[in-house]
Design an enzyme around this catalytic site. Structure first.
Site, PDB file in Angstrom:
ATOM      1  N   TRP A  83      11.813  11.027   2.323  1.00 29.20           N
ATOM      2  CA  TRP A  83      13.059  11.457   2.975  1.00 29.20           C
ATOM      3  C   TRP A  83      13.355  10.636   4.230  1.00 29.20           C
ATOM      4  O   TRP A  83      14.445  10.712   4.764  1.00 29.20           O
ATOM      5  CB  TRP A  83      12.991  12.939   3.349  1.00 29.20           C
ATOM      6  CG  TRP A  83      12.937  13.887   2.181  1.00 29.20           C
ATOM      7  CD1 TRP A  83      12.751  13.577   0.852  1.00 29.20           C
ATOM      8  CD2 TRP A  83      13.063  15.310   2.232  1.00 29.20           C
ATOM      9  NE1 TRP A  83      12.750  14.711   0.096  1.00 29.20           N
ATOM     10  CE2 TRP A  83      12.945  15.805   0.918  1.00 29.20           C
ATOM     11  CE3 TRP A  83      13.257  16.230   3.277  1.00 29.20           C
ATOM     12  CZ2 TRP A  83      13.023  17.157   0.610  1.00 29.20           C
ATOM     13  CZ3 TRP A  83      13.324  17.573   2.971  1.00 29.20           C
ATOM     14  CH2 TRP A  83      13.213  18.033   1.648  1.00 29.20           C
ATOM     15  N   HIS A 138       4.338   1.839   4.944  1.00 25.74           N
ATOM     16  CA  HIS A 138       5.722   1.604   4.504  1.00 25.74           C
ATOM     17  C   HIS A 138       6.274   0.411   5.295  1.00 25.74           C
ATOM     18  O   HIS A 138       5.966   0.246   6.476  1.00 25.74           O
ATOM     19  CB  HIS A 138       6.565   2.859   4.734  1.00 25.74           C
ATOM     20  CG  HIS A 138       7.920   2.753   4.111  1.00 25.74           C
ATOM     21  ND1 HIS A 138       8.943   2.034   4.687  1.00 25.74           N
ATOM     22  CD2 HIS A 138       8.399   3.236   2.943  1.00 25.74           C
ATOM     23  CE1 HIS A 138      10.006   2.087   3.890  1.00 25.74           C
ATOM     24  NE2 HIS A 138       9.703   2.812   2.822  1.00 25.74           N
ATOM     25  N   GLU A 145       7.053  -2.100  -3.114  1.00 28.04           N
ATOM     26  CA  GLU A 145       8.426  -1.939  -2.643  1.00 28.04           C
ATOM     27  C   GLU A 145       8.918  -3.255  -2.042  1.00 28.04           C
ATOM     28  O   GLU A 145       8.644  -3.539  -0.860  1.00 28.04           O
ATOM     29  CB  GLU A 145       8.491  -0.852  -1.567  1.00 28.04           C
ATOM     30  CG  GLU A 145       8.032   0.512  -2.036  1.00 28.04           C
ATOM     31  CD  GLU A 145       8.622   1.611  -1.158  1.00 28.04           C
ATOM     32  OE1 GLU A 145       9.363   2.437  -1.690  1.00 28.04           O
ATOM     33  OE2 GLU A 145       8.351   1.623   0.054  1.00 28.04           O
ATOM     34  N   SER A 151      15.667   1.034  -3.971  1.00 26.85           N
ATOM     35  CA  SER A 151      16.941   1.338  -4.643  1.00 26.85           C
ATOM     36  C   SER A 151      16.754   1.830  -6.075  1.00 26.85           C
ATOM     37  O   SER A 151      17.563   1.524  -6.957  1.00 26.85           O
ATOM     38  CB  SER A 151      17.884   0.129  -4.599  1.00 26.85           C
ATOM     39  OG  SER A 151      18.195  -0.197  -3.265  1.00 26.85           O
ATOM     40  N   GLU A 179       8.980  -0.122   6.694  1.00 26.40           N
ATOM     41  CA  GLU A 179       9.675   0.219   7.946  1.00 26.40           C
ATOM     42  C   GLU A 179       8.667   0.443   9.063  1.00 26.40           C
ATOM     43  O   GLU A 179       8.920   0.110  10.217  1.00 26.40           O
ATOM     44  CB  GLU A 179      10.568   1.453   7.723  1.00 26.40           C
ATOM     45  CG  GLU A 179      11.788   1.104   6.886  1.00 26.40           C
ATOM     46  CD  GLU A 179      12.333   2.241   6.040  1.00 26.40           C
ATOM     47  OE1 GLU A 179      12.008   3.410   6.290  1.00 26.40           O
ATOM     48  OE2 GLU A 179      13.112   1.931   5.104  1.00 26.40           O
ATOM     49  N   GLY A 182      16.665   6.840  -0.675  1.00 33.10           N
ATOM     50  CA  GLY A 182      18.016   7.417  -0.659  1.00 33.10           C
ATOM     51  C   GLY A 182      18.272   8.457  -1.740  1.00 33.10           C
ATOM     52  O   GLY A 182      18.774   9.555  -1.458  1.00 33.10           O
TER      53      GLY A 182
HETATM   54  P1  PGA Z   1      15.340   3.389  -1.183  1.00 36.27           P
HETATM   55  O1  PGA Z   1      13.986   3.482  -0.324  1.00 36.27           O
HETATM   56  O2  PGA Z   1      15.100   4.102  -2.479  1.00 36.27           O
HETATM   57  O3  PGA Z   1      16.388   4.056  -0.326  1.00 36.27           O
HETATM   58  O4  PGA Z   1      15.619   1.931  -1.384  1.00 36.27           O
HETATM   59  C1  PGA Z   1      12.728   3.395  -0.921  1.00 36.27           C
HETATM   60  C2  PGA Z   1      11.655   3.515   0.128  1.00 36.27           C
HETATM   61  O5  PGA Z   1      11.827   3.027   1.238  1.00 36.27           O
HETATM   62  O6  PGA Z   1      10.579   4.127  -0.117  1.00 36.27           O
END
Ligand code: PGA
Length: 249
Positions: A10, A94, A166, A212, A96, A234
């Site tokens: 989330w 992750h 990812e 995505s 990020e 998302g």
């Molecule tokens: P996303 O994110 O499905 O919005 O591209 C995936 C994630 O960061 O785990």
């Protein structure tokens, strides 16, 4: 047979009323789902959501944890705290967190060890950036990420890990890796595991695709031999989409 998993990250989304609504949307449809479902809400709602899901098969995990066991680390949350409120999984590394919070391989390894010490299953994220794919260094990047962290674990610990591939260029961009591109890397990761540990172990580890992933592309991705499910950003914020993705095996 490897565990098939659809996990929802989330991120920093939802307030409490929205979170409750999302959980009830998932709960009302979970009986249709045969794969494992795990959701990763923000820290603030973990305990309440875990209570809401106490009679459900949906598992709850945290998006992050500290690399420290406890002590004077203001603002941090330890894996033993997470375990004490019933968390079963934790996302580690992750992109990020690697990028915006400068998390290093050394920190990620400590986080994983702390999770394992507390019986929390880490979902280790790896993936290349756009420039790295464009200059053809994506295999090298993935090999480094996996070797410097996961391959530091002994065999018994490694067997408890879930991996998520990812590609950073596909996260939140609407640009999904093609099923072939994703399969190619998943197969590569499995080959690395086979070389480091054994064929047996490489066949046991679930490797999820993230970036995505949505109802319209999940089927094709999940049909690939080495893709065992998805880590969804998302689309995990919309109960119907999340459930539809989980029905895509
Ligand atoms: P996303 O994110 O499905 O919005 O591209 C995936 C994630 O960061 O785990």
């Amino acid at each position: 047979m490897r565990e098939k998993i659809v996990a929802g990250n989330w991120k920093m989304n939802t307030n409490w009323p929205e979170a409750k609504e999302l959980v009830s949307g998932i709960l009302s449809q979970e009986n249709r789902i045969s794969c494992s479902l795990i959701i990763f809400p923000p820290y603030t709602y973990l305990q309440k959501i875990s209570d809401l899901l106490s009679n459900s098969k949906v598992k709850v995990g945290a998006q992050n944890c500290s690399e420290h066991e406890k002590g004077a680390f203001t603002g941090e949350v330890s894996s033993s705290m997470l375990k004490s409120i019933g968390m079963s999984h934790c996302l580690i590394g992750h992109s990020e967190r690697r990028e915006y919070f400068n998390e290093s391989d050394e920190q990620l390894l400590l986080k994983i060890k702390n999770c394992l010490n507390n019986n929390i299953t880490p979902i280790f994220c790896c993936g290349e950036k756009l420039a790295e794919r464009e200059n053809n260094s994506h295999f090298e990047v993935i090999k480094n990420q996996v070797s410097k962290v996961l391959f530091q674990l002994n065999e018994d610990d490694f067997k408890k890990i879930i991996i998520a591939y990812e590609p950073v260029w596909a996260i939140g961009t609407g640009k999904t890796a093609t099923a072939e591109q994703a399969q190619e890397i998943h197969h590569y990761i499995r080959t690395l595991i086979k070389e480091k540990y054994s064929e047996d172990i490489s066949n046991q580890i679930s490797i999820l695709y993230g970036g995505s992933c949505k109802p319209s592309n999940a089927k094709e991705l999940f049909a690939q031999a080495d893709i065992d499910g998805g880590l969804i950003g998302g689309a995990s914020l919309i109960a119907n989409d999340f459930i539809q993705i989980a029905e895509s095996f």
